[in-house]
Design a protein around this motif. Structure first.
Motif, PDB file in Angstrom:
ATOM      1  N   TYR A  27       5.509  23.718  -8.061  1.00 33.39           N
ATOM      2  CA  TYR A  27       5.138  24.801  -8.978  1.00 33.39           C
ATOM      3  C   TYR A  27       6.503  25.928  -9.189  1.00 33.39           C
ATOM      4  O   TYR A  27       7.061  26.018 -10.057  1.00 33.39           O
ATOM      5  N   ILE A  28       6.414  26.412  -7.835  1.00 30.63           N
ATOM      6  CA  ILE A  28       7.472  27.487  -7.957  1.00 30.63           C
ATOM      7  C   ILE A  28       8.994  27.256  -8.064  1.00 30.63           C
ATOM      8  O   ILE A  28       9.770  27.927  -8.962  1.00 30.63           O
ATOM      9  N   LYS A  29       9.270  25.995  -7.471  1.00 25.12           N
ATOM     10  CA  LYS A  29      10.480  25.451  -7.734  1.00 25.12           C
ATOM     11  C   LYS A  29      10.809  25.181  -9.244  1.00 25.12           C
ATOM     12  O   LYS A  29      12.020  25.290  -9.720  1.00 25.12           O
ATOM     13  N   THR A  30       9.764  24.322  -9.744  1.00 22.88           N
ATOM     14  CA  THR A  30      10.333  23.986 -11.235  1.00 22.88           C
ATOM     15  C   THR A  30      10.172  25.518 -12.118  1.00 22.88           C
ATOM     16  O   THR A  30      11.236  25.327 -13.113  1.00 22.88           O
ATOM     17  N   LYS A  31       9.477  26.321 -11.842  1.00 17.82           N
ATOM     18  CA  LYS A  31       9.729  27.676 -12.684  1.00 17.82           C
ATOM     19  C   LYS A  31      10.848  28.252 -12.270  1.00 17.82           C
ATOM     20  O   LYS A  31      11.373  28.696 -13.211  1.00 17.82           O
ATOM     21  N   ILE A  87       7.974  19.944   0.133  1.00 18.50           N
ATOM     22  CA  ILE A  87       8.997  20.298  -0.834  1.00 18.50           C
ATOM     23  C   ILE A  87       9.837  21.335  -0.169  1.00 18.50           C
ATOM     24  O   ILE A  87       9.211  22.431   0.273  1.00 18.50           O
ATOM     25  N   LYS A  88      11.237  21.621  -0.187  1.00 21.84           N
ATOM     26  CA  LYS A  88      11.810  22.237   0.299  1.00 21.84           C
ATOM     27  C   LYS A  88      12.337  23.476  -0.742  1.00 21.84           C
ATOM     28  O   LYS A  88      12.355  22.928  -1.774  1.00 21.84           O
ATOM     29  N   ASP A  89      12.469  24.546  -0.052  1.00 19.98           N
ATOM     30  CA  ASP A  89      12.827  25.708  -0.723  1.00 19.98           C
ATOM     31  C   ASP A  89      14.246  25.633  -1.505  1.00 19.98           C
ATOM     32  O   ASP A  89      14.963  24.932  -1.131  1.00 19.98           O
ATOM     33  N   GLN A  90      14.566  26.224  -2.602  1.00 19.78           N
ATOM     34  CA  GLN A  90      15.729  26.139  -3.287  1.00 19.78           C
ATOM     35  C   GLN A  90      16.094  27.725  -3.826  1.00 19.78           C
ATOM     36  O   GLN A  90      15.441  27.831  -4.815  1.00 19.78           O
ATOM     37  N   ASP A  91      16.869  28.345  -3.258  1.00 18.75           N
ATOM     38  CA  ASP A  91      17.316  29.602  -3.530  1.00 18.75           C
ATOM     39  C   ASP A  91      18.559  29.728  -4.350  1.00 18.75           C
ATOM     40  O   ASP A  91      18.984  30.853  -4.706  1.00 18.75           O
ATOM     41  N   ASP A  92      19.438  28.670  -4.702  1.00 15.29           N
ATOM     42  CA  ASP A  92      20.616  28.683  -5.183  1.00 15.29           C
ATOM     43  C   ASP A  92      20.368  28.660  -6.756  1.00 15.29           C
ATOM     44  O   ASP A  92      19.834  27.730  -7.218  1.00 15.29           O
ATOM     45  N   VAL A  93      20.421  29.726  -7.235  1.00 19.05           N
ATOM     46  CA  VAL A  93      20.388  29.924  -8.775  1.00 19.05           C
ATOM     47  C   VAL A  93      21.504  29.581  -9.604  1.00 19.05           C
ATOM     48  O   VAL A  93      21.351  29.751 -10.892  1.00 19.05           O
ATOM     49  N   PRO A  97      22.588  21.938 -13.989  1.00 23.57           N
ATOM     50  CA  PRO A  97      21.270  21.460 -14.659  1.00 23.57           C
ATOM     51  C   PRO A  97      21.118  19.910 -14.060  1.00 23.57           C
ATOM     52  O   PRO A  97      19.969  19.563 -13.727  1.00 23.57           O
ATOM     53  N   ASP A  98      22.256  19.237 -13.660  1.00 24.51           N
ATOM     54  CA  ASP A  98      22.246  17.823 -13.337  1.00 24.51           C
ATOM     55  C   ASP A  98      21.483  17.869 -12.018  1.00 24.51           C
ATOM     56  O   ASP A  98      20.653  17.119 -11.273  1.00 24.51           O
ATOM     57  N   ALA A  99      21.874  18.800 -11.033  1.00 21.49           N
ATOM     58  CA  ALA A  99      21.419  19.003  -9.753  1.00 21.49           C
ATOM     59  C   ALA A  99      19.706  19.448  -9.728  1.00 21.49           C
ATOM     60  O   ALA A  99      19.305  18.884  -8.946  1.00 21.49           O
ATOM     61  N   MET A 100      19.735  20.391 -10.895  1.00 22.33           N
ATOM     62  CA  MET A 100      18.266  20.603 -10.907  1.00 22.33           C
ATOM     63  C   MET A 100      17.351  19.378 -11.204  1.00 22.33           C
ATOM     64  O   MET A 100      16.221  19.274 -10.518  1.00 22.33           O
ATOM     65  N   VAL A 101      17.674  18.659 -12.045  1.00 29.05           N
ATOM     66  CA  VAL A 101      16.983  17.720 -12.592  1.00 29.05           C
ATOM     67  C   VAL A 101      16.731  16.604 -11.587  1.00 29.05           C
ATOM     68  O   VAL A 101      15.515  16.037 -11.335  1.00 29.05           O
ATOM     69  N   ALA A 102      17.632  16.240 -10.686  1.00 31.43           N
ATOM     70  CA  ALA A 102      17.762  15.292  -9.564  1.00 31.43           C
ATOM     71  C   ALA A 102      16.957  15.945  -8.600  1.00 31.43           C
ATOM     72  O   ALA A 102      16.081  15.119  -7.858  1.00 31.43           O
ATOM     73  N   ASP A 106      13.324  14.190  -7.414  1.00 28.81           N
ATOM     74  CA  ASP A 106      13.055  13.822  -5.823  1.00 28.81           C
ATOM     75  C   ASP A 106      11.969  14.438  -5.315  1.00 28.81           C
ATOM     76  O   ASP A 106      11.264  13.731  -4.538  1.00 28.81           O
ATOM     77  N   ASP A 107      11.715  15.704  -5.640  1.00 29.87           N
ATOM     78  CA  ASP A 107      10.539  16.308  -5.213  1.00 29.87           C
ATOM     79  C   ASP A 107       9.193  15.728  -5.676  1.00 29.87           C
ATOM     80  O   ASP A 107       8.335  15.738  -5.069  1.00 29.87           O
ATOM     81  N   ASN A 108       9.409  15.323  -6.907  1.00 30.36           N
ATOM     82  CA  ASN A 108       8.229  14.737  -7.490  1.00 30.36           C
ATOM     83  C   ASN A 108       7.968  13.494  -6.868  1.00 30.36           C
ATOM     84  O   ASN A 108       6.605  12.862  -6.765  1.00 30.36           O
TER      85      ASN A 108
END
Length: 153
Positions: A27-31, A87-93, A97-102, A106-108
């Protein structure tokens, strides 16, 4: 001799708490991605990520209450979530978009693996209520993977 009923209940509670941790972290990563998406696909992905985040958070209380209905304890803090989530943290803002979708796809998929554990352990523990509920949770995660996979370039 160990009580196999107690062992199967312990495995179920571990799987449920793991699924709870994964839902909270996802949830946090998706937001995060919802807030930081940029580029020509902004509107579509911004809305998709928000829809998926809402779906994910809607299960958090249900999963936590399944643990409590089994007379066990659930997660208590962000630290307890961090200890057991897959689910690994992702702090790179600045992710594309392609990296976010992928990454969300993968997390889902990781979440689906956890939910399969819940399914298996609920059968072993003869917890019919959890077993019935988890089918819907799996279906929702499969749909998110499908949408993200179809959105990937």
């Amino acid at each position: 001799m160990a009580d196999s009923g107690n062992n199967s209940k312990t495995a179920l509670i571990e799987a449920l708490n793991g699924a709870l941790a994964d839902h909270l972290a996802l949830y946090i990563k998706t937001k995060n991605f919802h807030w930081h998406i940029a580029g020509p696909r902004f509107r579509d992905l911004h809305l998709l990520f928000d829809e998926q985040a809402a779906q994910i958070i809607s299960l958090v209380d249900v999963i936590g209450e399944r643990v409590r209905k089994n007379d066990e304890y659930t997660l208590t803090s962000v630290g307890s979530v961090a200890k057991i989530t897959a689910i690994k943290d992702q702090d790179d803002v600045t992710l594309t978009p392609d990296a976010m979708v992928a990454e969300l796809r993968d997390d889902n998929r990781k979440l689906l693996e956890r939910l399969e554990q819940v399914k298996q352990t609920s059968e072993e523990a003869n917890d019919n209520a959890t077993n019935g509920l988890v089918d819907d949770w799996i279906d929702q995660a499969e749909e998110r993977v499908w949408f993200l996979n179809q959105t990937a370039k």
